[in-house]
Design a protein around this motif. Structure first.
Motif, short mmCIF file in Angstrom:
data_model
loop_
_atom_site.label_atom_id
_atom_site.label_comp_id
_atom_site.label_asym_id
_atom_site.label_seq_id
_atom_site.Cartn_x
_atom_site.Cartn_y
_atom_site.Cartn_z
N PRO A 12 -21.26 -39.25 -9.74
CA PRO A 12 -21.08 -39.54 -7.94
C PRO A 12 -20.60 -38.23 -8.09
O PRO A 12 -20.13 -36.83 -8.82
N GLU A 13 -21.52 -38.20 -7.06
CA GLU A 13 -20.29 -36.64 -6.59
C GLU A 13 -18.44 -36.50 -6.34
O GLU A 13 -18.61 -37.59 -5.20
N LEU A 14 -17.94 -35.34 -6.76
CA LEU A 14 -16.75 -35.25 -7.42
C LEU A 14 -15.98 -34.83 -6.03
O LEU A 14 -16.32 -33.31 -6.33
N ASN A 15 -15.10 -34.76 -5.23
CA ASN A 15 -14.06 -34.30 -4.33
C ASN A 15 -13.33 -33.05 -5.30
O ASN A 15 -13.25 -33.66 -6.65
N GLN A 16 -12.98 -32.20 -4.60
CA GLN A 16 -11.13 -31.27 -5.04
C GLN A 16 -10.24 -31.99 -4.76
O GLN A 16 -9.99 -32.80 -4.80
N PRO A 17 -9.64 -31.89 -6.92
CA PRO A 17 -7.92 -32.94 -6.44
C PRO A 17 -7.33 -31.80 -6.38
O PRO A 17 -6.53 -30.81 -5.96
N THR A 18 -6.49 -32.57 -5.77
CA THR A 18 -5.62 -32.24 -4.94
C THR A 18 -3.73 -33.50 -4.79
O THR A 18 -3.33 -34.09 -5.94
N PRO A 19 -2.30 -32.41 -4.57
CA PRO A 19 -1.57 -32.65 -5.49
C PRO A 19 -0.75 -33.92 -4.67
O PRO A 19 -0.74 -34.72 -5.07
N ALA A 20 -1.63 -34.25 -3.14
CA ALA A 20 -1.67 -35.29 -2.44
C ALA A 20 -2.46 -36.13 -3.05
O ALA A 20 -1.46 -37.23 -2.99
N LEU A 21 -3.57 -36.29 -4.14
CA LEU A 21 -4.19 -37.00 -4.32
C LEU A 21 -3.47 -37.39 -5.34
O LEU A 21 -3.26 -39.27 -5.55
N LEU A 22 -2.47 -37.33 -6.22
CA LEU A 22 -1.71 -37.64 -7.52
C LEU A 22 -0.85 -37.86 -6.52
O LEU A 22 -0.28 -39.68 -7.47
N ARG A 23 -0.18 -37.90 -5.79
CA ARG A 23 1.22 -38.88 -5.10
C ARG A 23 0.01 -39.97 -4.71
O ARG A 23 0.86 -41.44 -4.96
N ARG A 24 -0.98 -40.10 -3.49
CA ARG A 24 -1.55 -40.85 -3.39
C ARG A 24 -1.85 -42.61 -4.77
O ARG A 24 -1.72 -43.53 -4.88
N ALA A 25 -2.38 -41.49 -5.37
CA ALA A 25 -2.95 -42.53 -6.86
C ALA A 25 -1.29 -43.04 -7.84
O ALA A 25 -1.29 -44.13 -8.01
N LEU A 26 -0.77 -42.25 -8.04
CA LEU A 26 0.74 -42.62 -7.87
C LEU A 26 1.26 -44.47 -7.62
O LEU A 26 1.68 -45.32 -7.83
N ALA A 27 1.03 -44.38 -5.66
CA ALA A 27 1.83 -45.14 -4.96
C ALA A 27 0.63 -46.10 -5.36
O ALA A 27 1.09 -47.52 -5.58
N ALA A 28 -1.17 -45.77 -5.41
CA ALA A 28 -1.50 -46.83 -5.19
C ALA A 28 -1.33 -48.15 -6.79
O ALA A 28 -1.49 -49.13 -7.11
N GLY A 29 -0.67 -46.55 -7.29
CA GLY A 29 -0.95 -47.66 -9.12
C GLY A 29 0.35 -48.35 -9.03
O GLY A 29 0.03 -49.60 -9.77
N TRP A 30 1.18 -47.82 -8.05
CA TRP A 30 2.61 -48.74 -8.62
C TRP A 30 2.20 -50.53 -8.20
O TRP A 30 2.19 -51.33 -8.19
N ARG A 34 2.65 -53.78 -9.22
CA ARG A 34 3.25 -55.12 -8.97
C ARG A 34 2.09 -56.16 -8.46
O ARG A 34 3.03 -57.50 -8.43
N ALA A 35 1.18 -55.71 -7.61
CA ALA A 35 0.49 -57.27 -6.84
C ALA A 35 -0.29 -57.71 -7.96
O ALA A 35 -0.49 -58.71 -8.26
N ALA A 36 -0.70 -57.25 -9.67
CA ALA A 36 -1.43 -57.42 -10.57
C ALA A 36 -0.36 -57.65 -11.99
O ALA A 36 -1.28 -56.92 -13.01
N GLY A 84 -7.99 -51.96 -19.86
CA GLY A 84 -8.02 -52.77 -18.87
C GLY A 84 -7.09 -52.95 -17.65
O GLY A 84 -7.87 -52.72 -17.00
N THR A 85 -6.58 -51.59 -17.53
CA THR A 85 -5.40 -51.69 -16.64
C THR A 85 -6.85 -50.71 -15.37
O THR A 85 -6.50 -51.35 -13.74
N TYR A 86 -7.74 -50.47 -15.72
CA TYR A 86 -8.47 -49.74 -14.97
C TYR A 86 -9.57 -50.44 -14.55
O TYR A 86 -9.76 -50.46 -13.19
N GLU A 87 -9.68 -51.87 -15.14
CA GLU A 87 -10.98 -52.57 -14.93
C GLU A 87 -9.74 -53.57 -13.41
O GLU A 87 -10.60 -53.86 -12.75
N VAL A 88 -8.54 -53.74 -13.98
CA VAL A 88 -7.70 -54.18 -12.89
C VAL A 88 -8.23 -53.73 -11.66
O VAL A 88 -8.05 -54.32 -10.31
N SER A 89 -7.55 -52.61 -11.77
CA SER A 89 -7.70 -51.21 -10.54
C SER A 89 -9.18 -51.64 -9.95
O SER A 89 -9.26 -51.00 -8.34
#
Length: 258
Positions: A12-30, A34-36, A84-89
């Motif tokens: 796929p086409e990929l956007n530019q990574p940013t610090p904000a993306l990393l912060r969102r990813a850490l929050a979404a990963g948490w 917690r959910a699964a 396996g956590t990739y598949e969960v997400s």
């Protein structure tokens, strides 16, 4: 065009990574953890038990230097352990309910695709790191009467010991950087799309090379967090490993332009 497994073809086409993306990813990963938490805790518990077993074996054999190689070599295969956590997400992102059985079935189907090639490369690199680490020890400290780091700490603080630590750290960092570059996008891409291993890893390297500051910052964050997680008897891996696994998937998902 979709495959029979529902995967889209190509990168796929990929956007530019940013610090904000990393912060969102850490929050979404948490949130995913917690959910699964079941699968992530299962894998991290196995890693914890493996760490305890390796510690007990090296202490029993009186060669705890191998434990140092194992601790610093673990980041080389951490993406494999968190696969396996990739598949969960991924399932949660599709609005579907993940389960341990469903995740194992999904990973089992990957056996006939390209993902095992990349996982095998990680294991080969880890084994080569053990071999090379032992050679580095022999080069700098081969004549020293040391078999147990717990009773021979002064050897590490000698000039040769410090040079060995510096050289070994540089070599290990090179190994880790290589695997990070091919896996940070390559692993989730292979899980998500119908694409071959060479294309996936090449695209991953291109992302890292195009955005070195942000991507290497993420690599350093992972390495430091994993090492810190292993210090309290590997117990920190119970939380850190699945959390970083989920977050890594969300970095890839957040980069996708579609």
């Amino acid at each position: 065009m979709e495959t029979t497994a529902g995967r889209a073809h190509g990168v796929p086409e990929l956007n530019q990574p940013t610090p904000a993306l990393l912060r969102r990813a850490l929050a979404a990963g948490w949130q995913d953890f917690r959910a699964a938490p079941a699968f992530g805790l299962l894998v991290s518990t196995l890693c914890l038990l493996a760490g305890w077993g390796m510690t007990a074996l090296t202490v029993w054999a009186g060669h705890t230097f191998w434990l140092v190689l194992g601790v610093f070599g673990f980041p080389l295969i951490a993406p494999f352990a968190a696969l396996g956590t990739y598949e969960v997400s991924r399932l949660r992102g599709l609005g579907e309910a993940p389960s341990i059985g469903r995740v194992f079935r999904a990973l089992w189907t990957e056996g006939g695709r390209h993902l095992p090639m990349l996982c095998a490369l990680m294991m080969v690199m880890l084994l080569f790191w053990f071999f090379l680490g032992h050679m580095i020890f022999a080069l700098f400290l081969g004549l020293k009467p040391m078999t147990n780091i717990m009773s021979s700490g002064e050897v590490f603080l000698s000039p040769n010991g410090l040079m060995m630590l510096a050289f070994g750290t540089a070599v290990g960092a090179g190994f880790a950087l290589f695997l990070f570059s091919i896996c940070v996008i390559g692993l989730p891409l292979l899980l998500d799309r119908e694409v071959d291993c060479i294309t996936a890893t090449a695209r991953s390297v291109r992302v890292v090379m195009a955005h070195p500051a942000i991507m290497l910052g993420w690599a350093a964050f992972i390495a430091v967090l994993l090492v810190l997680a292993m210090l309290p008897a590997f117990l920190g891996l119970l939380v850190v490993l699945p959390w970083l696994g989920h977050a890594s998937w969300h970095i890839y998902a957040g980069l996708k332009a579609e």
